[in-house]
Design an enzyme around this catalytic site. Structure first.
Site, PDB file in Angstrom:
ATOM      1  N   ASP A 139     -15.720 -22.105  46.306  1.00  0.00           N
ATOM      2  CA  ASP A 139     -15.126 -20.827  45.928  1.00  0.00           C
ATOM      3  C   ASP A 139     -15.951 -19.684  46.494  1.00  0.00           C
ATOM      4  O   ASP A 139     -16.946 -19.263  45.911  1.00  0.00           O
ATOM      5  CB  ASP A 139     -15.053 -20.715  44.392  1.00  0.00           C
ATOM      6  CG  ASP A 139     -14.461 -19.391  43.940  1.00  0.00           C
ATOM      7  OD1 ASP A 139     -13.889 -18.669  44.780  1.00  0.00           O
ATOM      8  OD2 ASP A 139     -14.562 -19.088  42.723  1.00  0.00           O
ATOM      9  N   LYS A 192     -17.291 -13.145  47.264  1.00  0.00           N
ATOM     10  CA  LYS A 192     -18.444 -13.124  46.361  1.00  0.00           C
ATOM     11  C   LYS A 192     -19.681 -12.641  47.101  1.00  0.00           C
ATOM     12  O   LYS A 192     -19.767 -12.794  48.326  1.00  0.00           O
ATOM     13  CB  LYS A 192     -18.715 -14.549  45.847  1.00  0.00           C
ATOM     14  CG  LYS A 192     -17.736 -15.040  44.802  1.00  0.00           C
ATOM     15  CD  LYS A 192     -18.151 -16.414  44.293  1.00  0.00           C
ATOM     16  CE  LYS A 192     -17.164 -16.941  43.280  1.00  0.00           C
ATOM     17  NZ  LYS A 192     -17.102 -16.136  42.046  1.00  0.00           N
ATOM     18  N   ARG A 221      -7.330 -19.857  37.733  1.00  0.00           N
ATOM     19  CA  ARG A 221      -6.102 -19.750  36.925  1.00  0.00           C
ATOM     20  C   ARG A 221      -4.846 -19.882  37.786  1.00  0.00           C
ATOM     21  O   ARG A 221      -3.810 -20.322  37.319  1.00  0.00           O
ATOM     22  CB  ARG A 221      -6.122 -18.428  36.138  1.00  0.00           C
ATOM     23  CG  ARG A 221      -6.149 -17.203  36.982  1.00  0.00           C
ATOM     24  CD  ARG A 221      -6.621 -15.961  36.234  1.00  0.00           C
ATOM     25  NE  ARG A 221      -8.079 -15.909  36.099  1.00  0.00           N
ATOM     26  CZ  ARG A 221      -8.731 -14.968  35.433  1.00  0.00           C
ATOM     27  NH1 ARG A 221      -8.060 -14.008  34.812  1.00  0.00           N
ATOM     28  NH2 ARG A 221     -10.039 -14.983  35.360  1.00  0.00           N
TER      29      ARG A 221
HETATM   30  N1  BES Z   1     -15.546 -20.096  39.785  1.00  0.00           N
HETATM   31  C1  BES Z   1     -15.641 -18.764  39.325  1.00  0.00           C
HETATM   32  C2  BES Z   1     -16.267 -18.659  37.946  1.00  0.00           C
HETATM   33  C3  BES Z   1     -17.757 -18.792  37.890  1.00  0.00           C
HETATM   34  C4  BES Z   1     -18.569 -17.793  38.393  1.00  0.00           C
HETATM   35  C5  BES Z   1     -18.318 -19.869  37.264  1.00  0.00           C
HETATM   36  C6  BES Z   1     -19.934 -17.924  38.281  1.00  0.00           C
HETATM   37  C7  BES Z   1     -19.685 -19.978  37.137  1.00  0.00           C
HETATM   38  C8  BES Z   1     -20.495 -19.001  37.657  1.00  0.00           C
HETATM   39  C9  BES Z   1     -14.241 -18.157  39.228  1.00  0.00           C
HETATM   40  O1  BES Z   1     -13.345 -18.575  40.176  1.00  0.00           O
HETATM   41  C10 BES Z   1     -14.409 -16.684  39.395  1.00  0.00           C
HETATM   42  O2  BES Z   1     -14.791 -16.281  40.451  1.00  0.00           O
HETATM   43  N2  BES Z   1     -14.105 -15.934  38.348  1.00  0.00           N
HETATM   44  C11 BES Z   1     -14.243 -14.529  38.380  1.00  0.00           C
HETATM   45  C12 BES Z   1     -13.073 -13.947  37.647  1.00  0.00           C
HETATM   46  C13 BES Z   1     -12.984 -12.450  37.762  1.00  0.00           C
HETATM   47  C14 BES Z   1     -12.664 -12.060  39.194  1.00  0.00           C
HETATM   48  C15 BES Z   1     -11.909 -11.966  36.825  1.00  0.00           C
HETATM   49  C16 BES Z   1     -15.544 -14.158  37.682  1.00  0.00           C
HETATM   50  O3  BES Z   1     -15.868 -14.773  36.665  1.00  0.00           O
HETATM   51  O4  BES Z   1     -16.249 -13.308  38.185  1.00  0.00           O
HETATM   52 ZN    ZN Z   2     -13.663 -20.433  40.975  1.00  0.00          ZN
HETATM   53 MN    MN Z   3     -13.449 -17.417  41.950  1.00  0.00          MN
END
Ligand code: BES
Ligand code: ZN
Ligand code: MN
Length: 498
Positions: free
Chosen positions: A272, A279, A353
């Site tokens: 991801d 990111k 999601r």
């Molecule tokens: N896989 C990540 C969640 C995650 C981030 C898990 C860091 C463990 C450590 C997920 O896909 C994600 O990026 N979520 C975002 C959602 C936001 C954009 C609403 C997040 O948590 O920053």
């Molecule tokens: Zn993710």
């Molecule tokens: Mn993500």
């Protein structure tokens, strides 16, 4: 690893090593007292000398103890007698395992299960013993040159029980524990493998391999053309920027005729990067762990199939990468999910999601008795609960309670967080049925609220394992959680716990 149980007294047991416990104030545990008597006070002397303190985490290896058949006696500290609970018990087992794993010892018998550990029975003590030792022996060497060398010689692990009936329960616990810890090792391997090896196709091949190993398990893999035909455009929007093809992994275990199945859905993002909502660089490597939900449900399938439990179980894994490119989904794009509902993608990094909602819609065809999705879904969950507890969310409080109780029994804990209407407004979109993000506040809950829109009519729960699936820093690596919690849930539903 091979598990067995014994009712023979500690000093009579032939073995490379017997493990016994001493409490903090120098009181010998059950088996230590026996060995002390058989050796005419050998242990008492060492306690008096201060060589055995009984403090938690301490251990002393003794060889050639007079009157004892085993070649070695490993004395571990149990701490205060009044405080001996599951975590102290497991801490003592872990201390023993960490000492034994680098030695030459091939077989060991633990007598720690003879102690009073709160009100924990022989079944769970044996299971925790198997799980703790298997967890401590785990080593990921697949991607080091020099390969699979230096595997521990420790192969046979015995658990002592105080009576025949306890020995029977302990044997079941040891068998279940061994299956669970093997499942955890599989989940850890999949998590730890780099994203250039553990691809969607690799996850699919792993599922197929499990299908070949068990005759009650069938595996089906759908490619992008079939995913498209199903109308899973939300899932496909996540893989739009990638070269590696997405896979929808389907596994089915039949152990209970025509009963409605338990369905486990796992987020399988093999890397991801965030997509166009890229990111930041530091720590981005850890997003190889974004398929740990998938790993945990595939591993749980292998546990349940190995134990031949009388349940039906389906596993659904949407697997792909989330990468930026010229063909990637843009923030602002509106997509139509398999359910027909439209989604405005305001942040391409909220991709979990988007793959899960279509997997939930797809799962309706199984008419699940209960459906649980497992996902490293939100950073907000890590902020809320840290790295100790998995977030458990469900519109059905009873189901959430059943899962958190399973987590307590399995010593793989969760915590019930809400799903409620008040949060839903945060997902409002001016252009689509809803947005895929609801802002920073309550991020773990709004993510669950999003999923709830696709789980209507099903008895559904969501586990956010973002904080519990892996460790960062020096001990970076997958934990194998929540395989114990999920396995316990299914074991309880199958009434397979004595
Ligand atoms: N896989 C990540 C969640 C995650 C981030 C898990 C860091 C463990 C450590 C997920 O896909 C994600 O990026 N979520 C975002 C959602 C936001 C954009 C609403 C997040 O948590 O920053
Ligand atoms: Zn993710
Ligand atoms: Mn993500």
């Amino acid at each position: 690893m091979e598990m067995f149980t014994t009712t023979s007294a500690a000093h009579r047991r032939q073995s490379d090593c017997v493990v016994v416990g001493v409490y903090e104030n120098g009181i010998a545990g059950q088996a230590a007292a026996e060995i002390d008597a058989a050796s005419k006070g050998h242990l008492s002397k060492l306690i008096k000398q201060g060589d055995i303190s009984g403090m938690p985490g301490t251990s002393l290896m003794l060889t050639s103890v007079p009157g004892v058949r085993a070649q070695r006696v490993l004395v571990v500290g149990l701490g205060k007698m009044s405080k001996l609970g599951v975590s102290q018990f497991r801490g003592a087992i872990r201390a023993a395992a960490n000492l034994l794993k680098n030695g030459k010892i091939k077989d060991v018998v633990s007598y720690l299960g003879l102690e009073n550990v709160g009100d924990t029975g022989a079944y769970y003590l044996a299971r925790y013993t198997a799980e703790t030792i298997g967890d401590a022996l785990y080593k990921f060497t697949e991607t080091k040159s020099g390969g699979h060398s230096r595997a521990t010689p420790l192969k046979k692990i015995g658990v002592a029980a105080g009576s025949r009936s306890d020995a029977n329960k302990a044997l079941r616990g040891a068998e279940h524990g061994q299956a669970i810890v093997e499942g955890m090792s599989l989940a850890k391997d999949l998590g730890n493998l780099p994203p250039n090896i553990c691809t969607p196709a690799y996850l699919a091949r792993t599922a197929q391999k499990i299908g070949r190993q068990h005759k009650n398990v069938t595996t089906r893999i759908l490619g992008e053309a079939e995913i498209k035909r199903l109308g899973m455009h939300s899932f496909l929007s996540v893989t739009a920027g990638t070269t590696l093809p997405a896979k929808l992994i389907l596994m089915q275990y039949k152990g209970a005729g025509r009963d409605k199945p338990i369905v486990l859905v796992g987020k399988g993002i093999t890397f991801d990067a965030g997509g166009i909502s890229l990111k930041p660089g530091p720590g981005m490597d850890e997003m190889k762990f974004d398929m740990c939900g998938a790993a945990s449900v595939i591993a749980t399938m292998s546990v349940i199939a190995k134990l031949k439990l009388p349940v039906n179980l389906n596993v659904v894994v949407p697997a792909c990468e989330n990468l930026p490119s010229g063909t990637a989904t843009r923030p602002g794009d509106i997509i139509k999910s398999m359910s027909g509902k439209t989604i405005e993608v305001l942040n391409t990094d909220a991709e979990g999601r988007l793959v899960l909602c279509d997997a939930l819609t797809y799962s309706k065809r199984f008419k699940p008795e209960v459906i649980i999705d497992v996902a490293t879904l939100t950073g907000a969950c890590v902020i809320a609960l840290g790295h100790h507890r998995t977030a458990v969310m469900s519109p059905n409080d009873k189901l959430a309670g059943e899962i958190t109780s399973a987590g307590i029994a399995a010593d793989d804990r969760g915590w019930h967080m809400p799903i409620a209407d008040e949060y839903e407004r945060q997902l409002k979109s001016n252009f689509a049925d809803f947005a895929n993000v609801g802002g920073r506040d309550g991020g773990a809950v709004t993510a669950a609220c999003f999923l709830s829109k696709f789980a209507d009519g099903m008895n559904w729960a969501h586990l956010d394992i973002a904080g519990t699936a892996w460790r960062s820093g020096g001990a970076k690596g997958s934990t194998g959680r929540p395989v114990p919690m999920l396995s316990e849930f299914v074991l309880q539903r199958a009434r397979a716990i004595p």
